[in-house]
Design a protein around this motif. Structure first.
Motif, PDB file in Angstrom:
ATOM      1  N   ARG A  98     -21.204 -48.437  55.399  1.00 19.83           N
ATOM      2  CA  ARG A  98     -21.937 -47.187  55.514  1.00 19.83           C
ATOM      3  C   ARG A  98     -21.780 -46.871  57.189  1.00 19.83           C
ATOM      4  NH1 ARG A  98     -25.856 -50.499  52.934  1.00 19.83           N
ATOM      5  NH2 ARG A  98     -26.549 -51.636  54.934  1.00 19.83           N
ATOM      6  N   GLU A  99     -21.509 -47.462  58.280  1.00 19.85           N
ATOM      7  CA  GLU A  99     -21.388 -46.880  59.544  1.00 19.85           C
ATOM      8  C   GLU A  99     -19.852 -46.182  59.686  1.00 19.85           C
ATOM      9  OE1 GLU A  99     -21.606 -50.480  61.675  1.00 19.85           O
ATOM     10  OE2 GLU A  99     -23.852 -50.494  61.939  1.00 19.85           O
ATOM     11  N   SER A 100     -19.089 -46.681  58.814  1.00 22.14           N
ATOM     12  CA  SER A 100     -17.738 -45.994  58.753  1.00 22.14           C
ATOM     13  C   SER A 100     -17.669 -44.752  57.918  1.00 22.14           C
ATOM     14  CB  SER A 100     -16.430 -47.094  58.388  1.00 22.14           C
ATOM     15  OG  SER A 100     -16.688 -47.400  57.096  1.00 22.14           O
ATOM     16  N   GLY A 101     -18.557 -44.730  57.187  1.00 18.08           N
ATOM     17  CA  GLY A 101     -18.774 -43.743  56.249  1.00 18.08           C
ATOM     18  C   GLY A 101     -18.221 -43.892  54.881  1.00 18.08           C
ATOM     19  N   ALA A 102     -17.464 -45.042  54.741  1.00 11.54           N
ATOM     20  CA  ALA A 102     -16.802 -45.419  53.446  1.00 11.54           C
ATOM     21  C   ALA A 102     -17.709 -45.591  52.365  1.00 11.54           C
ATOM     22  CB  ALA A 102     -15.905 -46.855  53.616  1.00 11.54           C
ATOM     23  N   GLY A 103     -18.738 -46.293  52.568  1.00  8.18           N
ATOM     24  CA  GLY A 103     -19.763 -46.400  51.345  1.00  8.18           C
ATOM     25  C   GLY A 103     -19.089 -47.128  50.076  1.00  8.18           C
ATOM     26  N   GLY A 104     -19.789 -47.057  49.078  1.00 10.82           N
ATOM     27  CA  GLY A 104     -19.405 -47.971  48.034  1.00 10.82           C
ATOM     28  C   GLY A 104     -19.834 -49.411  47.979  1.00 10.82           C
ATOM     29  N   PRO A 105     -19.722 -50.139  46.696  1.00 11.04           N
ATOM     30  CA  PRO A 105     -19.978 -51.599  46.758  1.00 11.04           C
ATOM     31  C   PRO A 105     -18.995 -52.449  47.287  1.00 11.04           C
ATOM     32  CG  PRO A 105     -19.103 -50.859  44.690  1.00 11.04           C
ATOM     33  CD  PRO A 105     -19.479 -49.482  45.594  1.00 11.04           C
ATOM     34  N   VAL A 106     -19.352 -53.654  47.657  1.00  9.95           N
ATOM     35  CA  VAL A 106     -18.543 -54.588  48.196  1.00  9.95           C
ATOM     36  C   VAL A 106     -17.687 -55.295  47.105  1.00  9.95           C
ATOM     37  CG1 VAL A 106     -18.298 -56.745  49.405  1.00  9.95           C
ATOM     38  CG2 VAL A 106     -19.960 -55.158  50.217  1.00  9.95           C
ATOM     39  N   SER A 107     -16.421 -55.161  47.094  1.00 14.23           N
ATOM     40  CA  SER A 107     -15.430 -55.653  46.089  1.00 14.23           C
ATOM     41  C   SER A 107     -15.226 -57.245  46.375  1.00 14.23           C
ATOM     42  CB  SER A 107     -14.272 -54.736  45.845  1.00 14.23           C
ATOM     43  OG  SER A 107     -14.629 -53.320  45.649  1.00 14.23           O
ATOM     44  N   ILE A 108     -15.647 -58.014  45.547  1.00 13.46           N
ATOM     45  CA  ILE A 108     -15.317 -59.420  45.534  1.00 13.46           C
ATOM     46  C   ILE A 108     -14.357 -59.946  44.249  1.00 13.46           C
ATOM     47  CG2 ILE A 108     -16.404 -61.842  45.462  1.00 13.46           C
ATOM     48  CD1 ILE A 108     -19.119 -60.043  46.069  1.00 13.46           C
ATOM     49  N   PRO A 133     -25.845 -55.094  41.290  1.00 14.30           N
ATOM     50  CA  PRO A 133     -24.836 -54.865  40.784  1.00 14.30           C
ATOM     51  C   PRO A 133     -24.209 -53.599  40.631  1.00 14.30           C
ATOM     52  CG  PRO A 133     -25.893 -56.605  39.382  1.00 14.30           C
ATOM     53  CD  PRO A 133     -26.643 -55.801  40.347  1.00 14.30           C
ATOM     54  N   GLY A 134     -22.905 -53.124  41.015  1.00 13.64           N
ATOM     55  CA  GLY A 134     -22.633 -51.698  40.820  1.00 13.64           C
ATOM     56  C   GLY A 134     -22.637 -51.042  42.238  1.00 13.64           C
ATOM     57  N   LYS A 135     -23.841 -51.172  42.692  1.00 17.99           N
ATOM     58  CA  LYS A 135     -24.134 -50.142  43.836  1.00 17.99           C
ATOM     59  C   LYS A 135     -23.893 -51.143  45.404  1.00 17.99           C
ATOM     60  CE  LYS A 135     -28.175 -48.353  46.291  1.00 17.99           C
ATOM     61  NZ  LYS A 135     -29.654 -48.443  46.544  1.00 17.99           N
ATOM     62  N   ASP A 136     -24.223 -52.278  45.279  1.00 18.40           N
ATOM     63  CA  ASP A 136     -24.162 -53.350  46.525  1.00 18.40           C
ATOM     64  C   ASP A 136     -22.872 -54.172  46.353  1.00 18.40           C
ATOM     65  OD1 ASP A 136     -26.501 -52.336  47.686  1.00 18.40           O
ATOM     66  OD2 ASP A 136     -27.634 -53.632  46.382  1.00 18.40           O
ATOM     67  N   PHE A 137     -22.523 -54.490  45.281  1.00 18.62           N
ATOM     68  CA  PHE A 137     -21.179 -55.357  44.988  1.00 18.62           C
ATOM     69  C   PHE A 137     -20.652 -55.081  43.631  1.00 18.62           C
ATOM     70  CE2 PHE A 137     -24.855 -57.788  43.192  1.00 18.62           C
ATOM     71  CZ  PHE A 137     -24.332 -58.582  41.852  1.00 18.62           C
ATOM     72  N   LEU A 207      -5.032 -54.881  43.885  1.00 20.31           N
ATOM     73  CA  LEU A 207      -6.296 -55.555  44.194  1.00 20.31           C
ATOM     74  C   LEU A 207      -6.321 -55.533  45.731  1.00 20.31           C
ATOM     75  CD1 LEU A 207      -6.142 -58.447  41.539  1.00 20.31           C
ATOM     76  CD2 LEU A 207      -7.570 -56.446  41.487  1.00 20.31           C
ATOM     77  N   GLY A 208      -5.424 -54.780  46.380  1.00 21.77           N
ATOM     78  CA  GLY A 208      -5.375 -54.677  47.904  1.00 21.77           C
ATOM     79  C   GLY A 208      -6.701 -54.260  48.583  1.00 21.77           C
ATOM     80  N   THR A 209      -7.468 -53.555  47.830  1.00 20.43           N
ATOM     81  CA  THR A 209      -8.590 -52.980  48.613  1.00 20.43           C
ATOM     82  C   THR A 209      -9.877 -53.523  48.182  1.00 20.43           C
ATOM     83  OG1 THR A 209      -9.345 -51.922  46.372  1.00 20.43           O
ATOM     84  CG2 THR A 209      -8.129 -50.491  47.867  1.00 20.43           C
ATOM     85  N   MET A 210      -9.887 -55.122  47.860  1.00 18.38           N
ATOM     86  CA  MET A 210     -10.886 -55.987  47.910  1.00 18.38           C
ATOM     87  C   MET A 210     -11.313 -56.400  49.171  1.00 18.38           C
ATOM     88  SD  MET A 210     -11.369 -56.868  44.750  1.00 18.38           S
ATOM     89  CE  MET A 210     -10.651 -55.848  43.401  1.00 18.38           C
ATOM     90  N   ASP A 211     -12.672 -56.419  49.192  1.00 18.95           N
ATOM     91  CA  ASP A 211     -13.492 -56.627  50.707  1.00 18.95           C
ATOM     92  C   ASP A 211     -13.573 -58.350  50.827  1.00 18.95           C
ATOM     93  OD1 ASP A 211     -14.015 -53.918  51.312  1.00 18.95           O
ATOM     94  OD2 ASP A 211     -15.193 -54.227  49.603  1.00 18.95           O
ATOM     95  N   VAL A 212     -13.606 -58.962  49.818  1.00 19.13           N
ATOM     96  CA  VAL A 212     -13.762 -60.424  49.739  1.00 19.13           C
ATOM     97  C   VAL A 212     -13.095 -61.284  48.649  1.00 19.13           C
ATOM     98  CG1 VAL A 212     -15.218 -62.550  49.726  1.00 19.13           C
ATOM     99  CG2 VAL A 212     -16.239 -60.186  50.651  1.00 19.13           C
ATOM    100  N   ILE A 213     -12.174 -62.086  49.128  1.00 18.86           N
ATOM    101  CA  ILE A 213     -11.221 -62.850  48.355  1.00 18.86           C
ATOM    102  C   ILE A 213     -11.761 -64.383  48.030  1.00 18.86           C
ATOM    103  CG2 ILE A 213      -8.987 -63.618  47.519  1.00 18.86           C
ATOM    104  CD1 ILE A 213      -7.903 -61.068  48.967  1.00 18.86           C
ATOM    105  N   LEU A 214     -12.114 -65.122  46.945  1.00 21.37           N
ATOM    106  CA  LEU A 214     -12.655 -66.177  46.932  1.00 21.37           C
ATOM    107  C   LEU A 214     -11.288 -66.935  46.060  1.00 21.37           C
ATOM    108  CD1 LEU A 214     -16.231 -65.798  45.245  1.00 21.37           C
ATOM    109  CD2 LEU A 214     -15.315 -65.983  47.912  1.00 21.37           C
TER     110      LEU A 214
END
Length: 219
Positions: A98-108, A133-137, A207-214
């Motif tokens: 949000r602070e960077s203006g990117a927005g969108g859900p966190v991709s896991i 789901p869909g909004k936050d992650f 899948l290079g745009t993922m925010d979190v990888i488990l």
């Protein structure tokens, strides 16, 4: 023979990253010998040739991978890590987006998701934490084994998958199907399951745009 075992291990490692050492030799021999008997191949050298050069090589390699991957997991495994993910990591990334203006859900991305217990646990715990789901992650899940992905998509599980699941959660998020527990569709629909070889550079780039990888299930 030692040479056949080395040849097979090198082939599998180069094509999908799975590593087997001498401690795994009995398991490899036993599982492949059973498959070789099924399709009428009498030696490991001949089977190696089929996987490498035969007309059925690609399909048979997928069969071999399904036999050799160990897919032992259960719901809410590594509970402390999952709690940190939904209570700290996802909210922090959301805030920075949000602070960077990117927005969108966190991709896991659950890499090496096996039969789906890990990504489904993420969805359950994130929703319990008040995340939408869909909004936050968003949760993506992949595995090299088509057999376990088929189980993930069916969403039917054995009792061993519930060793860390409370009776309250089991009642809330699962229903009985033909005498077996099945994840409810309102949970399963929030996981995007896909077949993926982690050494496939073309697909991994998607899948290079993922925010979190488990990736704790990856060998």
């Amino acid at each position: 023979t030692d040479a056949e075992f080395r040849m097979f291990c090198e082939l599998v490692k180069s094509r999908c990253g799975l590593h087997f050492d001498q401690n795994s030799r009995f398991l490899v021999e036993k599982r492949l010998a059973r498959r070789m008997q099924e399709i009428g191949i009498g030696s490991f050298a001949a089977y190696h040739f089929l996987l490498r050069d035969g007309s059925r090589g690609e399909q048979e390699f997928a069969e071999a991978v399904d036999l050799l991957t160990t897919n032992e997991t259960y719901f809410f495994r590594e509970y402390g890590q999952l709690t940190a993910l939904v209570s700290e990591v996802i909210p922090d990334i959301r805030q920075r987006k949000r602070e960077s203006g990117a927005g969108g859900p966190v991709s896991i991305w659950s890499a090496g998701c096996s039969s789906g217990e890990e990504p489904l646990s993420v969805v359950i715990m994130a929703m319990e934490a008040g995340l939408e789901p869909g909004k936050d992650f968003r949760v993506y899940a992949s595995d090299i084994s088509r057999a376990v992905l088929a189980k993930s998509r069916r969403g039917v599980y054995r009792e061993a998958s519930f060793r860390e699941t409370s009776s309250e959660r089991r009642k809330r998020y699962f229903e009985e199907k033909d005498g077996q527990p099945r994840i409810r569709d309102e949970i399963k629909k929030h996981v995007d399951f896909m077949h993926l070889n982690l050494l496939d550079a073309d697909r991994i780039s998607l899948l290079g745009t993922m925010d979190v990888i488990l990736c704790r299930n990856v060998i």
